[in-house]
Scaffold this motif. Sequence first.
Motif, PDB file in Angstrom:
ATOM      1  N   ASP A 187     124.986  18.130  42.538  1.00 22.07           N
ATOM      2  CA  ASP A 187     125.514  18.003  41.027  1.00 22.07           C
ATOM      3  C   ASP A 187     125.531  19.528  40.693  1.00 22.07           C
ATOM      4  O   ASP A 187     124.838  20.275  41.292  1.00 22.07           O
ATOM      5  CB  ASP A 187     124.430  17.217  40.440  1.00 22.07           C
ATOM      6  CG  ASP A 187     124.965  17.006  38.745  1.00 22.07           C
ATOM      7  OD1 ASP A 187     126.265  16.695  38.651  1.00 22.07           O
ATOM      8  OD2 ASP A 187     124.152  16.655  38.181  1.00 22.07           O
ATOM      9  N   ASP A 188     125.797  19.740  39.332  1.00 22.08           N
ATOM     10  CA  ASP A 188     125.731  21.140  38.777  1.00 22.08           C
ATOM     11  C   ASP A 188     124.380  21.306  38.010  1.00 22.08           C
ATOM     12  O   ASP A 188     124.119  22.540  37.817  1.00 22.08           O
ATOM     13  CB  ASP A 188     126.766  21.096  37.678  1.00 22.08           C
ATOM     14  CG  ASP A 188     128.248  21.060  38.438  1.00 22.08           C
ATOM     15  OD1 ASP A 188     128.417  21.424  39.453  1.00 22.08           O
ATOM     16  OD2 ASP A 188     129.071  20.691  37.399  1.00 22.08           O
ATOM     17  N   THR A 189     123.395  20.137  37.754  1.00 24.92           N
ATOM     18  CA  THR A 189     122.336  20.363  37.106  1.00 24.92           C
ATOM     19  C   THR A 189     121.233  20.092  37.984  1.00 24.92           C
ATOM     20  O   THR A 189     121.190  18.975  38.716  1.00 24.92           O
ATOM     21  CB  THR A 189     122.542  20.067  35.816  1.00 24.92           C
ATOM     22  OG1 THR A 189     122.449  18.339  36.039  1.00 24.92           O
ATOM     23  CG2 THR A 189     123.321  20.535  34.872  1.00 24.92           C
ATOM     24  N   VAL A 217     117.976  16.384  41.457  1.00 18.35           N
ATOM     25  CA  VAL A 217     118.953  16.152  40.746  1.00 18.35           C
ATOM     26  C   VAL A 217     118.803  15.453  39.406  1.00 18.35           C
ATOM     27  O   VAL A 217     117.947  14.373  39.649  1.00 18.35           O
ATOM     28  CB  VAL A 217     120.050  15.645  41.345  1.00 18.35           C
ATOM     29  CG1 VAL A 217     121.309  15.548  40.605  1.00 18.35           C
ATOM     30  CG2 VAL A 217     120.487  16.586  42.897  1.00 18.35           C
ATOM     31  N   SER A 219     120.505  14.385  36.130  1.00 21.06           N
ATOM     32  CA  SER A 219     121.713  14.399  35.143  1.00 21.06           C
ATOM     33  C   SER A 219     121.967  13.017  34.517  1.00 21.06           C
ATOM     34  O   SER A 219     121.396  12.240  34.929  1.00 21.06           O
ATOM     35  CB  SER A 219     123.044  14.625  36.208  1.00 21.06           C
ATOM     36  OG  SER A 219     124.152  14.687  35.305  1.00 21.06           O
ATOM     37  N   PRO A 223     125.057  11.608  40.043  1.00 21.04           N
ATOM     38  CA  PRO A 223     126.052  11.726  40.982  1.00 21.04           C
ATOM     39  C   PRO A 223     126.046  10.821  42.206  1.00 21.04           C
ATOM     40  O   PRO A 223     125.095  10.336  42.609  1.00 21.04           O
ATOM     41  CB  PRO A 223     125.850  13.309  41.540  1.00 21.04           C
ATOM     42  CG  PRO A 223     124.358  13.448  41.487  1.00 21.04           C
ATOM     43  CD  PRO A 223     123.779  12.393  39.993  1.00 21.04           C
TER      44      PRO A 223
END
Length: 266
Positions: A187-189, A217, A219, A223
Amino acid sequence: MKLKGKLTEHGARLLWKNFLPIIEKFGKTCQVLLGTDEVHFIQTSLNTDGVHVTARFAAETLFDVDTYRCQSKHFNLIAFQVEVGLLLRVLKGAAATNSEMVEVKLTTRQVPGPAGEPQSKPFLSFTAVGASTTVVQDVPISKPYMASEVQSLVVAKDVGAFCPAYVDVVPALGAALAIVDRLKAVDDTAMLAVCTVQAGQRPAAGGARQWKSRWRVHSAEAPVPSAACDYVHGTSSSTVWHRGGWWPRTHHACLPRPAARRCLRR
């Protein structure tokens, strides 16, 4: 308001070789706060995507103390915003021409306005003097900050106001980078939690692994794991991934299978 001084060779090298390239990676602009004793390069949420960056230098590190002058009506503090790339280009150019001296001063120039009329604009003027050449380059800056804006920047430079404690991550930097590289595929965060141990107490068995397990992770929309993992459990999440769907953590009664364990290895 007056700002003038000669950059030291060591100070100029610190800026163009070490600090400004790093600052530029966080944002294209930064705010500069100059005082009689210290110089700060600050990036707040106005300059970055949310990262707060502060670089502090003693004035004698960057400037020759015999030539440095910083005077203003607000406690001799001067602040403005500048484009990092332009500042970096000027300092690199001065180093490439083997300049013997680089003088910096705050000045104003008459430039054409939107309708063609002349107007005064502030600039940071750099004069690089070499054995046979003298190069003058003007870097445009924002209008020098008002007293209230300077005071806000003084508060922003105090990192202790945002973080009363520091964590030395240098010893574990390699491991941290490896973890972040693995998390990028998920994931991006991510959420980072730091646990502490009281003085005189030894970490519990597996303490290092417990610390590592806090990299999870985080979010709003969880994800979907890779195809190699059909069972994933994150301790900071209220759900787990099991055979193609998200399930409440209460359904978790076993460790991930070997394939998933290899995927989540830290």
